[in-house]
Design an enzyme around this catalytic site. Structure first.
Site, mmCIF file in Angstrom:
data_model
loop_
_atom_site.group_PDB
_atom_site.id
_atom_site.type_symbol
_atom_site.label_atom_id
_atom_site.label_comp_id
_atom_site.label_asym_id
_atom_site.label_seq_id
_atom_site.Cartn_x
_atom_site.Cartn_y
_atom_site.Cartn_z
ATOM 1 C CG ASP A 130 -2.194 0.897 1.098
ATOM 2 O OD1 ASP A 130 -3.104 0.596 0.474
ATOM 3 O OD2 ASP A 130 -2.047 2.152 1.615
ATOM 4 C CE1 TYR A 170 -5.458 6.657 -0.379
ATOM 5 C CE2 TYR A 170 -5.306 6.995 2.014
ATOM 6 C CZ TYR A 170 -5.213 6.071 1.089
ATOM 7 O OH TYR A 170 -5.063 4.655 1.166
ATOM 8 C CG HIS A 174 -4.255 -4.289 0.363
ATOM 9 N ND1 HIS A 174 -3.574 -3.557 -0.962
ATOM 10 C CD2 HIS A 174 -4.225 -3.108 1.074
ATOM 11 C CE1 HIS A 174 -3.331 -2.591 -0.521
ATOM 12 N NE2 HIS A 174 -3.557 -2.185 0.649
#
Length: 384
Positions: free
Chosen positions: A175, A304, A362
């Site tokens: 990630d 983000y 993930h």
């Protein structure tokens, strides 16, 4: 650098239980399952488990068994676990989590990585582990400045390793940890022996000839990227544009924080019905609890916002900076992004190991710890 132990006040745990008991639940349309978000029956059951059966103190003690520290780097408080191997010649390994992750997701791999002799492995594969919390995540709080993008974090990690006395080391992550580790290898190749990632985003360049050469598997992977953009990326678009507004809901409602994270575990893991098909509910709640108890829903989302322009450039086919050190890629089939190898090798010319697994998603350290450990060991051996 100062020693640190997690010690959540009992009043905070009592407040969590009270808030869970007093949740104001929304209506739900019948028969929609997970198609419109986390279903109410599932979230109610998991919230009740969190309130009445989940034991934060056990997780706190498990984390505190490993040496932890706080240090100030570039104006930020950085939390880390630093677990030295009993093998004196072990290779330093920097592990970086992502969102919605935390240092807790590495708990099941710390023993095998640091002490393979005690876990049926070869002591030559041992690592000294450095496991930091990204600024704004978990116990690396609060953020007091803007601008904590990937290059700044990578520079902070280089400084962290210098302070710990490690001149040459391997970087690993999934990630956000993947992007940070690759940036570290690009920016500090004199200190990074190699980079191992268990998630890699790859995008087409826009060249029609490149697209025409794709086989059926590669086209399927590209289609999954399109599905992510159309259906599964809502969380990212909110966090990349309005992280502060989101923070009010998630910082005030533990069920809101729970649903926001658990939906990611459902969508991104190798599960068929509920996330517990892939990760135990207590391990999921370890991560949710860290976000809730540290109040870092909003500050973690800032990552983000800071990286939105870089993501736009990558999606437009603009390659990142060259990574001159060896790179290993572990591909787990139910990850959110499945890389197209020819795209990866077009942009990263130093890929020396590529492993396709038949299970896992993930959160590799939680879902398939043995496979992840084995691949990291094999990659590190290739660097000798």
């Amino acid at each position: 650098m100062r020693r640190f132990r997690i010690a959540v006040p009992e009043a905070d745990l009592a407040d969590l239980r009270r808030r869970l008991a007093d949740t104001r639940w929304p209506d739900e349309l019948p028969g929609v399952g997970w198609s419109r978000g986390a279903p109410a029956d599932y979230v109610r059951d998991l919230a009740e488990h969190w309130r009445t059966r989940y034991d934060w103190r056990a997780t706190e003690a498990e984390l505190n068994r490993h040496p932890q520290f706080l240090t100030e780097i570039d104006g930020a408080t950085v939390h880390l676990m630093h677990v030295r191997s009993p093998e004196p010649d072990a290779t330093p390994l920097l592990l970086t989590h992502g969102w919605p992750g935390s240092v807790a997701e590495f708990l099941d791999v710390i023993g095998p990585l640091t002490d393979p002799r005690a876990h049926g492995g070869d002591p030559a594969d041992a690592f000294h582990l450095v496991i930091p919390s990204i600024p704004g995540y978990g116990f690396s709080r609060p953020l007091t400045q803007t601008g904590w993008d990937v290059p700044r974090i990578a520079n902070a990690w280089a400084e962290l390793m210098r302070r710990l006395g490690y001149d040459r080391y391997v970087a690993q992550g999934g990630d956000a940890g993947s992007v940070i580790s690759l940036a570290l290898g690009a920016m500090h190749p004199d200190h990074v022996l190699g980079v191992h990632v268990n998630m890699l985003m790859t995008f087409p360049s826009g060249d029609p000839a490149e697209m025409a050469a794709l086989d059926a598997v590669e086209l399927e992977r590209l289609g999954a990227l399109g599905r992510f953009d159309q259906e599964l990326s809502g969380y990212m678009k909110v966090q990349a544009t309005r992280p502060q507004t989101l923070a009010y809901a998630l910082t005030d409602s533990p069920v809101g924080q729970l649903a926001w994270i658990v939906e990611r575990f459902r969508d991104w893991t190798d599960s068929t019905d509920t996330p517990e098909d892939a990760v135990s509910r207590d391990r999921i709640l370890d991560t949710v609890s860290i976000y809730w108890l540290t109040g870092t829903a909003g500050s973690s989302a800032q990552f983000y916002y800071e990286g939105a322009e870089a993501v736009r450039r990558a999606a437009a086919g603009e390659p990142g900076p060259p990574v001159p050190v060896p790179v290993g890629v572990a591909v787990f089939p139910k990850d959110i992004f499945l890389p197209v190898r020819r795209f990866a090798e077009r942009d990263i010319h130093t890929i020396t190991r590529w492993t396709e697994f038949d299970r896992g998603g993930h959160f590799a350290a939680l879902e398939q710890p043995e496979r992840l450990v084995g691949d990291i060991r094999a990659f590190a051996r290739s660097l000798a």
